[in-house]
Design a protein around this motif. Structure first.
Motif, PDB file in Angstrom:
ATOM      1  N   UNK A 159     -25.075  59.888  89.550  1.00 37.05           N
ATOM      2  CA  UNK A 159     -25.298  59.441  88.178  1.00 37.05           C
ATOM      3  C   UNK A 159     -24.076  59.810  87.345  1.00 37.05           C
ATOM      4  N   UNK A 160     -23.629  58.856  86.577  1.00 35.85           N
ATOM      5  CA  UNK A 160     -22.503  59.125  85.699  1.00 35.85           C
ATOM      6  C   UNK A 160     -22.986  59.988  84.539  1.00 35.85           C
ATOM      7  N   UNK A 161     -22.195  60.966  84.207  1.00 33.45           N
ATOM      8  CA  UNK A 161     -22.567  61.863  83.116  1.00 33.45           C
ATOM      9  C   UNK A 161     -22.501  61.106  81.801  1.00 33.45           C
ATOM     10  N   UNK A 162     -23.555  61.157  81.044  1.00 31.42           N
ATOM     11  CA  UNK A 162     -23.624  60.474  79.761  1.00 31.42           C
ATOM     12  C   UNK A 162     -22.813  61.250  78.730  1.00 31.42           C
ATOM     13  N   UNK A 163     -21.998  60.522  77.967  1.00 32.03           N
ATOM     14  CA  UNK A 163     -21.200  61.175  76.938  1.00 32.03           C
ATOM     15  C   UNK A 163     -22.106  61.634  75.802  1.00 32.03           C
ATOM     16  N   UNK A 164     -21.777  62.785  75.236  1.00 30.14           N
ATOM     17  CA  UNK A 164     -22.541  63.323  74.122  1.00 30.14           C
ATOM     18  C   UNK A 164     -22.257  62.496  72.874  1.00 30.14           C
ATOM     19  N   UNK A 165     -23.299  62.108  72.194  1.00 31.73           N
ATOM     20  CA  UNK A 165     -23.175  61.293  70.990  1.00 31.73           C
ATOM     21  C   UNK A 165     -23.728  62.078  69.820  1.00 31.73           C
ATOM     22  N   UNK A 166     -22.990  62.061  68.721  1.00 32.56           N
ATOM     23  CA  UNK A 166     -23.463  62.695  67.500  1.00 32.56           C
ATOM     24  C   UNK A 166     -24.160  61.649  66.637  1.00 32.56           C
ATOM     25  N   UNK A 167     -25.238  62.037  65.992  1.00 33.43           N
ATOM     26  CA  UNK A 167     -26.009  61.135  65.145  1.00 33.43           C
ATOM     27  C   UNK A 167     -26.182  61.725  63.757  1.00 33.43           C
ATOM     28  N   UNK A 168     -26.367  60.849  62.793  1.00 28.49           N
ATOM     29  CA  UNK A 168     -26.797  61.235  61.458  1.00 28.49           C
ATOM     30  C   UNK A 168     -28.236  60.770  61.328  1.00 28.49           C
ATOM     31  N   UNK A 169     -29.110  61.677  60.940  1.00 25.14           N
ATOM     32  CA  UNK A 169     -30.516  61.343  60.740  1.00 25.14           C
ATOM     33  C   UNK A 169     -30.812  61.500  59.252  1.00 25.14           C
ATOM     34  N   UNK A 170     -31.161  60.395  58.616  1.00 21.54           N
ATOM     35  CA  UNK A 170     -31.477  60.381  57.188  1.00 21.54           C
ATOM     36  C   UNK A 170     -32.992  60.316  57.032  1.00 21.54           C
ATOM     37  N   UNK A 171     -33.542  61.279  56.321  1.00 18.67           N
ATOM     38  CA  UNK A 171     -34.999  61.366  56.170  1.00 18.67           C
ATOM     39  C   UNK A 171     -35.347  61.345  54.687  1.00 18.67           C
ATOM     40  N   UNK A 172     -36.259  60.449  54.301  1.00 16.85           N
ATOM     41  CA  UNK A 172     -36.839  60.525  52.967  1.00 16.85           C
ATOM     42  C   UNK A 172     -38.342  60.376  53.086  1.00 16.85           C
ATOM     43  N   UNK A 173     -39.020  60.193  51.978  1.00 16.55           N
ATOM     44  CA  UNK A 173     -40.480  60.147  52.000  1.00 16.55           C
ATOM     45  C   UNK A 173     -41.031  58.952  52.773  1.00 16.55           C
ATOM     46  N   UNK A 174     -40.292  57.842  52.811  1.00 14.11           N
ATOM     47  CA  UNK A 174     -40.826  56.604  53.379  1.00 14.11           C
ATOM     48  C   UNK A 174     -40.250  56.207  54.723  1.00 14.11           C
ATOM     49  N   UNK A 175     -39.085  56.715  55.077  1.00 12.04           N
ATOM     50  CA  UNK A 175     -38.450  56.237  56.300  1.00 12.04           C
ATOM     51  C   UNK A 175     -37.525  57.292  56.912  1.00 12.04           C
ATOM     52  N   UNK A 176     -37.175  57.010  58.159  1.00 18.57           N
ATOM     53  CA  UNK A 176     -36.178  57.800  58.887  1.00 18.57           C
ATOM     54  C   UNK A 176     -35.156  56.821  59.423  1.00 18.57           C
ATOM     55  N   UNK A 177     -33.881  57.087  59.155  1.00 21.62           N
ATOM     56  CA  UNK A 177     -32.798  56.244  59.667  1.00 21.62           C
ATOM     57  C   UNK A 177     -31.924  57.076  60.584  1.00 21.62           C
TER      58      UNK A 177
END
Length: 115
Positions: free
Chosen positions: A4-22
């Motif tokens: 299995x090829x090693x998956x590259x580490x990915x950084x994410x931004x998680x935006x959270x408010x009262x109605x949604x998560x992006x």
């Protein structure tokens, strides 16, 4: 045997408010900011969590005005960079004038002290 090829580490931004998560993928990082999509967010406001498989999640609680102000800051940074790119010549001319004024003052002082 299957490797299995090693998956590259990915950084994410998680935006959270009262109605949604992006979740947005990080496109660039520097000391003070996180770039994700068309947003530039301050690193100081993020809660950083690490994924078990590698990579980080920069978590922001946000409201509409917060994202608008973050975008305004990003636009301001871009305009300052563009302005400084085109003002390079004018700053050096100003420094040359100061040099010539100091040189003239030095020559006048030498002539006055010589007499």
């Amino acid at each position: 045997m299957i490797f299995k090829r090693k998956k590259e580490a990915v950084d994410d931004v998680i935006l959270i408010n009262e109605n949604e998560i992006r979740i947005l993928e990080v496109t660039a990082l520097d000391e003070n900011s996180v770039h994700a999509g068309n947003l530039v967010l301050p690193r100081a406001d993020a809660q950083v969590r690490y994924y078990p498989g590698g990579g980080r999640a920069f978590i922001y609680g946000y409201t509409g005005p917060y994202l608008a102000e973050s975008q305004n800051i990003a636009d301001l940074e871009k305009s300052v960079v563009l302005k400084n790119m085109f003002n390079y010549g004018s700053a050096s001319k100003l420094q040359n004038i100061q040099f010539y004024v100091m040189l003239a003052a030095l020559i006048i002082t030498i002539f006055l002290l010589r007499n």
